[in-house]
Design a protein around this motif. Sequence first.
Motif, mmCIF file in Angstrom:
data_model
loop_
_atom_site.group_PDB
_atom_site.id
_atom_site.type_symbol
_atom_site.label_atom_id
_atom_site.label_comp_id
_atom_site.label_asym_id
_atom_site.label_seq_id
_atom_site.Cartn_x
_atom_site.Cartn_y
_atom_site.Cartn_z
ATOM 1 N N ASP A 6 0.797 -1.218 0.000
ATOM 2 C CA ASP A 6 0.000 0.000 0.000
ATOM 3 C C ASP A 6 0.834 1.276 0.000
ATOM 4 O OD1 ASP A 6 -3.172 -0.706 1.535
ATOM 5 O OD2 ASP A 6 -2.692 -0.177 -0.504
ATOM 6 N N MET A 7 2.147 1.188 0.010
ATOM 7 C CA MET A 7 2.960 2.408 -0.023
ATOM 8 C C MET A 7 2.864 3.083 -1.388
ATOM 9 S SD MET A 7 4.213 3.335 2.765
ATOM 10 C CE MET A 7 5.359 4.580 2.217
ATOM 11 N N THR A 8 2.574 2.323 -2.428
ATOM 12 C CA THR A 8 2.454 2.923 -3.752
ATOM 13 C C THR A 8 1.018 3.307 -4.064
ATOM 14 O OG1 THR A 8 2.214 0.744 -4.740
ATOM 15 C CG2 THR A 8 4.446 1.671 -4.646
ATOM 16 N N THR A 9 0.116 3.036 -3.147
ATOM 17 C CA THR A 9 -1.289 3.355 -3.345
ATOM 18 C C THR A 9 -1.562 4.786 -2.912
ATOM 19 O OG1 THR A 9 -1.857 1.078 -2.851
ATOM 20 C CG2 THR A 9 -3.648 2.662 -2.778
ATOM 21 N N ASP A 10 -2.125 5.567 -3.801
ATOM 22 C CA ASP A 10 -2.517 6.936 -3.481
ATOM 23 C C ASP A 10 -3.712 6.863 -2.535
ATOM 24 O OD1 ASP A 10 -3.514 9.500 -3.365
ATOM 25 O OD2 ASP A 10 -3.678 9.757 -5.530
ATOM 26 N N PRO A 11 -3.619 7.416 -1.306
ATOM 27 C CA PRO A 11 -4.719 7.320 -0.355
ATOM 28 C C PRO A 11 -6.018 7.935 -0.843
ATOM 29 C CG PRO A 11 -2.782 8.337 0.664
ATOM 30 C CD PRO A 11 -2.474 8.112 -0.780
ATOM 31 N N THR A 12 -5.980 8.800 -1.844
ATOM 32 C CA THR A 12 -7.214 9.410 -2.339
ATOM 33 C C THR A 12 -7.775 8.655 -3.540
ATOM 34 O OG1 THR A 12 -5.998 10.901 -3.805
ATOM 35 C CG2 THR A 12 -6.496 11.696 -1.568
ATOM 36 N N ASP A 13 -7.070 7.627 -4.003
ATOM 37 C CA ASP A 13 -7.498 6.864 -5.171
ATOM 38 C C ASP A 13 -8.316 5.667 -4.706
ATOM 39 O OD1 ASP A 13 -7.820 5.407 -7.471
ATOM 40 O OD2 ASP A 13 -5.688 5.176 -7.911
ATOM 41 N N ASP A 14 -9.618 5.673 -4.985
ATOM 42 C CA ASP A 14 -10.504 4.602 -4.550
ATOM 43 C C ASP A 14 -10.476 3.374 -5.453
ATOM 44 O OD1 ASP A 14 -11.334 6.031 -2.355
ATOM 45 O OD2 ASP A 14 -13.032 6.937 -3.406
ATOM 46 N N THR A 15 -9.656 3.364 -6.493
ATOM 47 C CA THR A 15 -9.640 2.225 -7.409
ATOM 48 C C THR A 15 -8.827 1.065 -6.867
ATOM 49 O OG1 THR A 15 -7.704 3.051 -8.595
ATOM 50 C CG2 THR A 15 -9.896 3.729 -9.412
ATOM 51 N N HIS A 16 -8.080 1.251 -5.800
ATOM 52 C CA HIS A 16 -7.221 0.196 -5.279
ATOM 53 C C HIS A 16 -7.787 -0.458 -4.028
ATOM 54 C CE1 HIS A 16 -4.399 2.525 -7.769
ATOM 55 N NE2 HIS A 16 -3.830 1.354 -7.961
ATOM 56 N N ASP A 17 -9.072 -0.317 -3.769
ATOM 57 C CA ASP A 17 -9.646 -0.826 -2.531
ATOM 58 C C ASP A 17 -9.768 -2.338 -2.478
ATOM 59 O OD1 ASP A 17 -9.808 1.622 -1.378
ATOM 60 O OD2 ASP A 17 -11.884 1.971 -1.991
ATOM 61 N N THR A 18 -9.684 -3.011 -3.589
ATOM 62 C CA THR A 18 -9.793 -4.458 -3.587
ATOM 63 C C THR A 18 -8.460 -5.093 -3.970
ATOM 64 O OG1 THR A 18 -10.614 -4.408 -5.854
ATOM 65 C CG2 THR A 18 -12.257 -4.463 -4.083
ATOM 66 N N ALA A 42 -3.887 6.085 7.400
ATOM 67 C CA ALA A 42 -4.814 6.770 6.489
ATOM 68 C C ALA A 42 -5.617 5.759 5.673
ATOM 69 C CB ALA A 42 -4.048 7.729 5.570
ATOM 70 N N VAL A 43 -4.941 4.714 5.195
ATOM 71 C CA VAL A 43 -5.630 3.661 4.436
ATOM 72 C C VAL A 43 -6.659 2.974 5.336
ATOM 73 C CG1 VAL A 43 -5.334 1.415 3.285
ATOM 74 C CG2 VAL A 43 -3.755 3.293 2.781
ATOM 75 N N PHE A 44 -6.255 2.666 6.571
ATOM 76 C CA PHE A 44 -7.170 2.040 7.522
ATOM 77 C C PHE A 44 -8.394 2.923 7.766
ATOM 78 C CE2 PHE A 44 -8.664 1.929 11.917
ATOM 79 C CZ PHE A 44 -9.202 0.656 11.943
ATOM 80 N N ALA A 45 -8.153 4.230 7.997
ATOM 81 C CA ALA A 45 -9.268 5.146 8.257
ATOM 82 C C ALA A 45 -10.234 5.170 7.076
ATOM 83 C CB ALA A 45 -8.740 6.552 8.557
ATOM 84 N N ARG A 46 -9.695 5.207 5.863
ATOM 85 C CA ARG A 46 -10.554 5.218 4.685
ATOM 86 C C ARG A 46 -11.358 3.921 4.588
ATOM 87 N NH1 ARG A 46 -7.476 5.330 -0.563
ATOM 88 N NH2 ARG A 46 -7.322 3.138 -0.106
ATOM 89 N N ARG A 47 -10.693 2.798 4.771
ATOM 90 C CA ARG A 47 -11.396 1.505 4.664
ATOM 91 C C ARG A 47 -12.389 1.315 5.798
ATOM 92 N NH1 ARG A 47 -6.208 -1.670 2.422
ATOM 93 N NH2 ARG A 47 -6.432 -0.917 0.294
ATOM 94 N N ALA A 48 -12.027 1.780 6.978
ATOM 95 C CA ALA A 48 -12.949 1.679 8.109
ATOM 96 C C ALA A 48 -14.197 2.516 7.844
ATOM 97 C CB ALA A 48 -12.259 2.130 9.397
ATOM 98 N N GLU A 49 -14.013 3.697 7.265
ATOM 99 C CA GLU A 49 -15.150 4.550 6.942
ATOM 100 C C GLU A 49 -15.993 3.931 5.830
ATOM 101 O OE1 GLU A 49 -17.860 7.360 7.468
ATOM 102 O OE2 GLU A 49 -16.108 7.102 8.743
ATOM 103 N N GLN A 50 -15.335 3.357 4.832
ATOM 104 C CA GLN A 50 -16.081 2.758 3.719
ATOM 105 C C GLN A 50 -16.900 1.553 4.186
ATOM 106 O OE1 GLN A 50 -12.802 2.034 1.059
ATOM 107 N NE2 GLN A 50 -13.248 3.848 -0.160
ATOM 108 N N THR A 51 -16.302 0.716 5.007
ATOM 109 C CA THR A 51 -17.008 -0.473 5.478
ATOM 110 C C THR A 51 -17.717 -0.210 6.791
ATOM 111 O OG1 THR A 51 -15.127 -1.300 6.745
ATOM 112 C CG2 THR A 51 -15.293 -2.002 4.453
ATOM 113 N N ARG A 52 -17.316 0.870 7.448
ATOM 114 C CA ARG A 52 -17.788 1.270 8.776
ATOM 115 C C ARG A 52 -17.497 0.197 9.808
ATOM 116 N NH1 ARG A 52 -23.573 3.247 8.797
ATOM 117 N NH2 ARG A 52 -22.954 4.001 10.819
ATOM 118 N N LEU A 53 -16.693 -0.806 9.437
ATOM 119 C CA LEU A 53 -16.373 -1.907 10.345
ATOM 120 C C LEU A 53 -17.620 -2.341 11.102
ATOM 121 C CD1 LEU A 53 -12.869 -0.981 11.774
ATOM 122 C CD2 LEU A 53 -13.420 -2.553 9.948
ATOM 123 N N GLY A 54 -18.727 -2.351 10.378
ATOM 124 C CA GLY A 54 -20.023 -2.554 10.999
ATOM 125 C C GLY A 54 -20.447 -3.971 11.236
#
Length: 184
Positions: A6-18, A42-54
């Motif tokens: 994930d170091m090469t993943t742009d944190p604002t780019d949603d195309t790399h979520d899978t 930052a990646v964790f926060a984004r994924r947690a928000e997307q999935t809401r870890l619900g």
Amino acid sequence: MPTHPDMTTDPTDDTHDTAPPPEEPTPLAGSAVFDAMQHQLAVFARRAEQTRLGGLGQARNSMDRAAYLLLNRLDQEGPMGVKALAAGMGIDSSTVTRQVAPLVESGLVKRTSHPEDGRAVVLQLSPRGQARLEEVRSSRRELMQVVTDDWTDEERETFCALLTRFNTALLGISPGAPDQPPAS
């Protein structure tokens, strides 16, 4: 700087979520480890928000983070006033008052008189709130089991201990004081 999952993943780019599961990370040195930590957070926060870890199943995403944390605190520590609840959670009393209102309205929390001072009001988890909390807790527990399915018990315990330590250290940082070191 060496790459690592994930170091090469742009944190604002949603195309790399899978992305496929990461390979073993290369050990990092010096500031690279702090760069990697902040990026992974930052990646964790984004994924947690997307999935809401619900959680999983029927209770998935059925309770927001604030409600879950408030109900959980009341369950663990028992009835308490708004000020004590706010202090224990490290947030402002007005925020707790605002977040508790819909929980009282929906019957998950009830307001009662303080047992020693009848003029004071305490918040208490209602039986309905207790049942709802356990339903959500069970769903979230199941999610944690699925996400860490290939982890050893020791890895789970280490992760939980380190995350707890990290969250505790964050409490020592005052908002608005970026140059302040964590409290010792």
